[in-house]
Motif scaffolding. Structure first.
Motif, mmCIF file in Angstrom:
data_model
loop_
_atom_site.group_PDB
_atom_site.id
_atom_site.type_symbol
_atom_site.label_atom_id
_atom_site.label_comp_id
_atom_site.label_asym_id
_atom_site.label_seq_id
_atom_site.Cartn_x
_atom_site.Cartn_y
_atom_site.Cartn_z
ATOM 1 N N ALA A 211 0.838 -1.202 0.000
ATOM 2 C CA ALA A 211 0.000 0.000 0.000
ATOM 3 C C ALA A 211 0.874 1.253 0.000
ATOM 4 O O ALA A 211 1.909 1.320 0.679
ATOM 5 N N ILE A 212 0.445 2.246 -0.759
ATOM 6 C CA ILE A 212 1.199 3.496 -0.866
ATOM 7 C C ILE A 212 0.716 4.486 0.192
ATOM 8 O O ILE A 212 -0.484 4.637 0.419
ATOM 9 N N LYS A 213 1.654 5.143 0.826
ATOM 10 C CA LYS A 213 1.332 6.154 1.834
ATOM 11 C C LYS A 213 1.291 7.558 1.226
ATOM 12 O O LYS A 213 0.445 8.374 1.560
ATOM 13 N N ALA A 235 23.538 19.384 -5.094
ATOM 14 C CA ALA A 235 22.108 19.366 -5.393
ATOM 15 C C ALA A 235 21.341 19.700 -4.123
ATOM 16 O O ALA A 235 21.578 19.099 -3.077
ATOM 17 N N THR A 236 20.462 20.680 -4.202
ATOM 18 C CA THR A 236 19.647 21.089 -3.052
ATOM 19 C C THR A 236 18.192 21.207 -3.477
ATOM 20 O O THR A 236 17.887 21.560 -4.615
ATOM 21 N N GLU A 237 17.310 20.940 -2.544
ATOM 22 C CA GLU A 237 15.877 20.950 -2.836
ATOM 23 C C GLU A 237 15.341 22.372 -2.965
ATOM 24 O O GLU A 237 15.669 23.246 -2.167
ATOM 25 N N ILE A 238 14.526 22.602 -3.968
ATOM 26 C CA ILE A 238 13.835 23.882 -4.137
ATOM 27 C C ILE A 238 12.445 23.802 -3.527
ATOM 28 O O ILE A 238 12.057 24.625 -2.704
ATOM 29 N N GLN A 239 11.699 22.780 -3.917
ATOM 30 C CA GLN A 239 10.360 22.595 -3.360
ATOM 31 C C GLN A 239 9.883 21.165 -3.615
ATOM 32 O O GLN A 239 10.389 20.478 -4.499
ATOM 33 N N THR A 240 8.917 20.740 -2.803
ATOM 34 C CA THR A 240 8.304 19.418 -2.947
ATOM 35 C C THR A 240 6.790 19.569 -2.872
ATOM 36 O O THR A 240 6.281 20.269 -1.989
ATOM 37 N N ILE A 241 6.094 18.943 -3.791
ATOM 38 C CA ILE A 241 4.631 18.954 -3.751
ATOM 39 C C ILE A 241 4.130 17.522 -3.593
ATOM 40 O O ILE A 241 4.780 16.569 -4.033
ATOM 41 N N GLN A 242 2.986 17.368 -2.950
ATOM 42 C CA GLN A 242 2.396 16.053 -2.765
ATOM 43 C C GLN A 242 1.360 15.808 -3.857
ATOM 44 O O GLN A 242 0.423 16.587 -4.031
ATOM 45 N N ILE A 243 1.539 14.727 -4.586
ATOM 46 C CA ILE A 243 0.608 14.380 -5.657
ATOM 47 C C ILE A 243 -0.538 13.526 -5.129
ATOM 48 O O ILE A 243 -1.679 13.647 -5.560
ATOM 49 N N ALA A 244 -0.230 12.624 -4.177
ATOM 50 C CA ALA A 244 -1.260 11.742 -3.621
ATOM 51 C C ALA A 244 -0.980 11.506 -2.147
ATOM 52 O O ALA A 244 0.175 11.408 -1.734
#
Length: 334
Positions: A211-213, A235-244
């Motif tokens: 199952a996916i969380k 490499a550094t993170e700019i942004q993260t969005i949640q798709i599901a």
């Protein structure tokens, strides 16, 4: 000094300019009484500030071997010779061309990163005698590439797929055994995206044993700074969005919609002193606390420039064959 106030005002309210534009504005002074000064100077600056990463070259080397800044714009204008400012409001108008007269012979887009920053600003200094302290005001503005129309090839959708097989190169033997079997497919709506328009597409979970969380998409900047002693690449993170969020029904198409943060992204930039590239990562978190992060495989490459190019490559990054012309044009969403 509290009786003297001044500020720099630009004619364009959004403070966005293109190369070869004329920078128009004025410096406004508000004086409670007549004030003597030793001259008023206005300085135009465009600088690329580079900083080596301590993770790559060591903390000591990073501190003492910072890369020399690159001057893109350097101009000055005398607004007033030594004299007096009359009581009340005074204005000094100015016109300055946005032209890079020396190497690299072009202006880069405004960009705010971790190790690389491209800044443009006006600096106004009111000089005073040795008994009075000089006053300075700073006004920043943005430089962008001029918009051009998208080509037909960039309007084609780009498919991609993710599975344990595509992650085998980066997984250890223990991870291979514990990794659940799954297949995720998707597409990006076009091969090039304007940095001022959202990155769109869709993703579908075809099947999964566990199952996916959560499913997330991460935008990463890859900055490379060079110097005589070598170079650093991080490499550094700019942004993260949640798709599901939560377990996803098989065969259900989920939309991808990522708005790019304008000041923290820019067109792909490859120069002899530094590089600014971008990657797009898809992170799948299973409920059994197993995380499957991956750079969109099977030929998925991400290009931010006047466009964001996403073409399938082993890693999501800007395509080198596009770099020679991408930095010269801004894609416009037709």
């Amino acid at each position: 000094m509290s009786s003297l106030l001044f500020e720099i005002k630009l004619k364009r309210e959004n403070k966005v300019y293109y190369e070869n534009d004329m920078l128009l504005g004025c410096v406004q002074f508000q004086c409670a009484q007549e004030t003597k000064h030793e001259g008023i100077m206005l300085y135009l600056e465009g600088i690329v500030n580079l900083q080596l990463s301590s993770k790559t070259v060591g903390l000591f080397d990073a501190f003492y071997n910072s890369v020399k800044p690159i001057n893109l714009l350097q101009n000055s204008l005398e607004l007033s010779a030594p004299g007096k400012l009359s009581a009340g409001r005074s204005e000094f108008h100015f016109e300055l061309p946005l032209v890079c007269k020396k190497e690299p012979k072009m202006l880069y887009e405004t960009y705010h990163g971790v190790f690389i920053n491209v800044n443009y600003q006006l600096n106004c200094t009111l000089k005073r005698n040795f008994l009075g302290k000089s006053m300075t005001r700073i006004q920043q503005f943005c430089v962008q590439y001029k918009p051009v129309a998208l080509g037909e090839d960039s309007l084609k959708a780009v498919p991609f797929s993710l599975s344990p097989d595509s992650l085998q190169k980066n997984a250890t033997a223990k991870e291979r055994l514990s990794m659940p079997r799954f297949l995720i497919t998707g597409r990006l709506d076009r091969s090039e995206f304007c940095v001022t328009t959202p990155l769109t597409g869709s993703i579908t979970v075809q099947h999964t044993e566990a199952a996916i969380k959560s499913i997330e998409m991460q935008l990463v900047r890859v900055e490379t700074c060079g110097c005589d002693e070598g170079y650093s690449k991080d490499a550094t993170e700019i942004q993260t969005i949640q798709i599901a969020d939560g377990n996803v029904l098989p065969k259900l198409e989920l939309p991808i919609y990522m708005v790019l943060p304008r000041l923290f992204t820019c067109p792909t930039l490859l120069t002899k002193n530094f590089k600014i590239e971008f990657e797009l990562n898809l992170v799948v978190v299973f409920k059994e606390d197993y995380t499957s992060p991956c750079k969109l495989p099977s030929d998925t490459g991400l290009a931010l420039e006047p466009a964001l190019s996403v073409l399938t490559r082993e890693r999501t990054r800007l395509l080198h064959r596009h770099h020679h012309h991408l930095h010269q044009r801004r894609q416009w969403n037709a």
